[in-house]
Design an enzyme around this catalytic site. Sequence first.
Site, PDB file in Angstrom:
ATOM      1  N   THR A  21       0.832  -1.207   0.000  1.00 49.60           N
ATOM      2  CA  THR A  21       0.000   0.000   0.000  1.00 49.60           C
ATOM      3  C   THR A  21       0.865   1.255   0.000  1.00 49.60           C
ATOM      4  O   THR A  21       2.043   1.219   0.332  1.00 49.60           O
ATOM      5  CB  THR A  21      -0.932   0.067   1.230  1.00 49.60           C
ATOM      6  OG1 THR A  21      -0.150   0.250   2.399  1.00 49.60           O
ATOM      7  CG2 THR A  21      -1.780  -1.187   1.345  1.00 49.60           C
ATOM      8  N   ASP A  22       0.233   2.353  -0.382  1.00 45.80           N
ATOM      9  CA  ASP A  22       0.805   3.697  -0.284  1.00 45.80           C
ATOM     10  C   ASP A  22      -0.375   4.609   0.058  1.00 45.80           C
ATOM     11  O   ASP A  22      -1.491   4.120   0.238  1.00 45.80           O
ATOM     12  CB  ASP A  22       1.545   4.084  -1.575  1.00 45.80           C
ATOM     13  CG  ASP A  22       0.655   4.113  -2.806  1.00 45.80           C
ATOM     14  OD1 ASP A  22      -0.526   4.509  -2.706  1.00 45.80           O
ATOM     15  OD2 ASP A  22       1.135   3.749  -3.885  1.00 45.80           O
ATOM     16  N   SER A  59       6.130   0.175   7.386  1.00 52.60           N
ATOM     17  CA  SER A  59       5.565   0.426   6.059  1.00 52.60           C
ATOM     18  C   SER A  59       4.261   1.205   6.176  1.00 52.60           C
ATOM     19  O   SER A  59       3.635   1.267   7.239  1.00 52.60           O
ATOM     20  CB  SER A  59       5.318  -0.894   5.336  1.00 52.60           C
ATOM     21  OG  SER A  59       4.302  -1.630   5.988  1.00 52.60           O
ATOM     22  N   HIS A  60       3.835   1.774   5.065  1.00 52.96           N
ATOM     23  CA  HIS A  60       2.597   2.549   5.044  1.00 52.96           C
ATOM     24  C   HIS A  60       1.418   1.725   5.570  1.00 52.96           C
ATOM     25  O   HIS A  60       0.654   2.176   6.417  1.00 52.96           O
ATOM     26  CB  HIS A  60       2.302   3.036   3.623  1.00 52.96           C
ATOM     27  CG  HIS A  60       0.965   3.696   3.504  1.00 52.96           C
ATOM     28  ND1 HIS A  60      -0.169   2.999   3.147  1.00 52.96           N
ATOM     29  CD2 HIS A  60       0.573   4.971   3.719  1.00 52.96           C
ATOM     30  CE1 HIS A  60      -1.196   3.826   3.148  1.00 52.96           C
ATOM     31  NE2 HIS A  60      -0.779   5.026   3.489  1.00 52.96           N
ATOM     32  N   GLY A  61       1.260   0.509   5.060  1.00 53.26           N
ATOM     33  CA  GLY A  61       0.130  -0.325   5.462  1.00 53.26           C
ATOM     34  C   GLY A  61       0.092  -0.582   6.952  1.00 53.26           C
ATOM     35  O   GLY A  61      -0.964  -0.527   7.582  1.00 53.26           O
TER      36      GLY A  61
END
Length: 132
Positions: A58-59, A81-83
């Site tokens: 994801t972003d 991370s983004h997620g």
Amino acid sequence: VDSQQLDSLGLPQELAAAEELPGTAMAPGVATGAVRIVHDPRHAGELGQDYVLVCPSTDPCWTPLFLRARALVVERGGVLSHGAIVARDFGIPAVACPNATRLLADGDSVRVNGNLGKVVVLEHAGKGAGHA
């Protein structure tokens, strides 16, 4: 990658079906729901309510899909991370599970355990519980 895997380097992996998929815990909690596999957030369509979002990674473009998700399963990512960060903000469990978009089917019923880093298939889409 090491020298023992040179013959298979670049070839598609053969994946066995599994009832329990090991992964990396990214956001704590346990939730169940129907798998919704999405490869591009722009083409997600209507996902329904209380789904488990399964995607490669994801972003920020993926954030609206977290609103009604019960859990997140990504193929790549870690705790920073983004997620993982957005899942923790939304209070939903998240697990990084390689090949998740190939091992799971849209509509499968799963339990995502973000505490232990695993995804358990409770029922396969279109089949009774316990059938492969």
